[in-house]
Write a protein that holds these residues in place. Structure first.
Motif, PDB file in Angstrom:
ATOM      1  N   LEU A 432       0.825  -1.209   0.000  1.00  0.00           N
ATOM      2  CA  LEU A 432       0.000   0.000   0.000  1.00  0.00           C
ATOM      3  C   LEU A 432       0.861   1.262   0.000  1.00  0.00           C
ATOM      4  CD1 LEU A 432      -2.857  -1.050   2.454  1.00  0.00           C
ATOM      5  CD2 LEU A 432      -2.841  -1.090  -0.046  1.00  0.00           C
ATOM      6  N   VAL A 433       1.953   1.236   0.729  1.00  0.00           N
ATOM      7  CA  VAL A 433       2.832   2.404   0.748  1.00  0.00           C
ATOM      8  C   VAL A 433       3.471   2.602  -0.616  1.00  0.00           C
ATOM      9  CG1 VAL A 433       5.002   3.292   1.667  1.00  0.00           C
ATOM     10  CG2 VAL A 433       3.273   2.385   3.218  1.00  0.00           C
ATOM     11  N   GLU A 434       3.909   1.528  -1.244  1.00  0.00           N
ATOM     12  CA  GLU A 434       4.523   1.648  -2.567  1.00  0.00           C
ATOM     13  C   GLU A 434       3.520   2.063  -3.630  1.00  0.00           C
ATOM     14  OE1 GLU A 434       6.269  -2.134  -3.256  1.00  0.00           O
ATOM     15  OE2 GLU A 434       8.052  -1.736  -2.020  1.00  0.00           O
ATOM     16  N   THR A 435       2.245   1.702  -3.445  1.00  0.00           N
ATOM     17  CA  THR A 435       1.212   2.030  -4.438  1.00  0.00           C
ATOM     18  C   THR A 435       0.674   3.442  -4.267  1.00  0.00           C
ATOM     19  OG1 THR A 435       0.543  -0.300  -4.515  1.00  0.00           O
ATOM     20  CG2 THR A 435      -1.014   1.320  -5.395  1.00  0.00           C
ATOM     21  N   PHE A 436       0.442   3.847  -3.019  1.00  0.00           N
ATOM     22  CA  PHE A 436      -0.235   5.117  -2.774  1.00  0.00           C
ATOM     23  C   PHE A 436       0.663   6.195  -2.162  1.00  0.00           C
ATOM     24  CE2 PHE A 436      -3.563   1.898  -2.701  1.00  0.00           C
ATOM     25  CZ  PHE A 436      -4.585   2.483  -3.431  1.00  0.00           C
ATOM     26  N   GLY A 437       1.789   5.810  -1.633  1.00  0.00           N
ATOM     27  CA  GLY A 437       2.556   6.751  -0.821  1.00  0.00           C
ATOM     28  C   GLY A 437       3.766   7.354  -1.483  1.00  0.00           C
ATOM     29  N   VAL A 438       3.748   7.556  -2.798  1.00  0.00           N
ATOM     30  CA  VAL A 438       4.892   8.151  -3.492  1.00  0.00           C
ATOM     31  C   VAL A 438       4.875   9.668  -3.277  1.00  0.00           C
ATOM     32  CG1 VAL A 438       6.046   8.461  -5.703  1.00  0.00           C
ATOM     33  CG2 VAL A 438       4.846   6.320  -5.208  1.00  0.00           C
TER      34      VAL A 438
END
Length: 460
Positions: A432-438
């Motif tokens: 989730l961090v890699e998908t949404f947290g850029v």
């Protein structure tokens, strides 16, 4: 050159001169008349010379044995001097001539010759028409005293001159233009010297500021790192170990914010089960982080006293109103009951937690109450069953909120991604961090839980 002076009528436009052009002498006279009329309507000396020069250039370029006419018309609204050259044959101005005139007077308009053939395809005599119009706006101050009859009087008084007189007048205009060009050149050279000096001063100032800016940036970076380190001290050092429960969390500070935020999470064992919480103090500052730390520590203290979730929110709301008046916060509390088969949810204005039961569609638990800090009552917690291996996802808005997207669409995308993602909480948080947290614009917290029924609860 024969000329015709036309008396004005009671209209917005008045023709003050109609001049035929057929000889070189007519061209000289046209130049003189142009200066006379331009002076009479109030154009400044520069525009007088430009109009006279333009008409002289076009007159010589278009000069033919067949007569061409030039008409001078004064318009009252808006105040304008119109000069129109017309001819009825196939002549056309050269590109060089038209370019030179347009450079002098950009408001010059040229309509190429138009040919209208008859039914047999032949071009009748007089079917070609060429036209050049030059419009010169009359200055506002001169327009106030504009009197067409005075213009007519000046035109009538403009007696024919010899070719020598016209040539001398043209020479005087040329000398005046050269003098003005020299003056403009001298002024440009002076301005260029000032610009060089100013540029040198700016470069020196830039060098000084670069050194100062470097020091400021370094100090800011150090202070920001200290603030982030202080904020991290307000968050749990580790997560509790609870039987048949897997916990994972990710916290990411915003990359574009100059101040720290108030996002927090908590996990604590209570007499009534495992308490999980995620919250966000509204605002971005060191003080917001301080308020967040106070709320989190108070939550642990109240939870240790065994209060149910909705009363925990009530006590936190009272605390904000008592010690941090004007501040608000969102908090979602989930109590995992012993046995890990049911959860109780009390939500104070936070994003809803996502429940992922095996074999079922992902579901947001949307029941919630008001934000903390408003002094409003909070409803009792709602109870929801959790299947074996069920997962619970709690996040802060920095994970999904963006300026150019709809929140509901982002929530749906989060649910679909989590449902299709790994079941293990650590791997799910990473996804989730890699998908949404850029490069997040706000702080991010992702808190994932997987619950397995205890052995006692699993036995019939």
């Amino acid at each position: 050159m024969k000329r015709t002076v036309i008396r004005p009528r009671d209209s917005d436009r008045a023709t003050v001169l109609l001049a035929p052009i057929a000889t070189e002498r007519d061209v000289f006279a046209l130049r003189r008349h142009a200066k006379t009329i331009a002076d009479a309507v109030g154009l400044d000396n520069r525009d007088q010379v430009r109009l006279a020069t333009a008409l002289s250039e076009l007159g010589r370029d278009l000069l033919r044995p067949n007569t061409m006419t030039t008409v001078f018309t004064v318009q009252q609204h808006p105040p304008t001097l119109h000069t129109v050259m017309r001819w009825t044959d196939d002549r056309a101005p050269s590109t060089e001539s038209l370019t030179a005139v347009t450079r002098l007077l950009p408001q010059t308009r040229y309509d190429p010759s138009l040919a209208v053939p008859d039914r047999a395809g032949a071009l009748p005599v007089g079917s070609r028409v060429g036209r050049i119009e030059i419009s010169c706006p009359i200055p506002e101050l001169a327009a106030r005293d504009l009197d067409v009859r005075r213009v007519l009087a000046m035109v009538e008084a403009d007696t024919p001159a010899s070719a020598i007189d016209d040539l001398q007048a043209q020479t005087r205009d040329l000398l005046a233009a050269l003098h003005e060009a020299h003056a403009q050149r001298d002024e440009l050279e002076r301005l260029n010297e000032e610009l060089v000096e100013t540029n040198a001063g700016v470069m020196a100032l830039y060098a000084d500021l670069t050194v100062e800016h470097k020091d400021v940036v370094e100090r800011f970076d150090q202070e920001h790192e200290l603030a982030l380190a202080l904020q991290r001290t307000f968050l749990p050092a580790d997560l509790p170990s609870s039987p048949n429960t897997e916990l994972a969390v990710r916290y990411l500070p915003a990359t574009s914010m100059t101040e720290i935020g108030g996002d927090f999470y908590e996990a604590v064992t209570t007499p009534h089960g495992l308490l999980l919480a995620v919250g966000d103090v509204v605002g971005h500052s060191l003080q917001a982080a301080m308020v967040m730390g106070g709320i989190r520590h108070a939550l642990r203290a109240y939870a240790a006293q065994g209060h149910p979730p909705h009363l925990l929110l009530h006590h936190l709301d009272h605390l904000l109103g008592l010690h941090h008046r004007g501040w608000t916060a969102t908090v979602c509390i989930v109590l995992v009951e012993p046995g890990n088969q049911r959860i109780q949810v009390a939500n104070a204005g936070h994003l809803p937690p996502l429940l992922l039961n095996p074999g079922a569609a992902p579901r947001y638990l949307t029941e919630h109450g008001p934000l903390l800090g408003l002094g409003l009552p909070h409803p009792e917690a709602t109870s929801h069953p959790v299947g074996p291996g069920g997962r619970l996802l709690m996040v802060t808005d920095g994970l999904i909120e963006t300026r150019d997207s709809d929140l509901h669409d982002r929530l749906d995308l989060l649910a679909d991604t989590a449902a299709a993602g790994p079941e293990e909480p650590e791997a799910l948080c990473t996804l989730l961090v890699e998908t949404f947290g850029v490069e997040p614009e706000d702080d991010i917290i992702v808190f994932a839980t997987r619950l397995h029924p205890s052995e006692s609860a699993a036995r019939p």
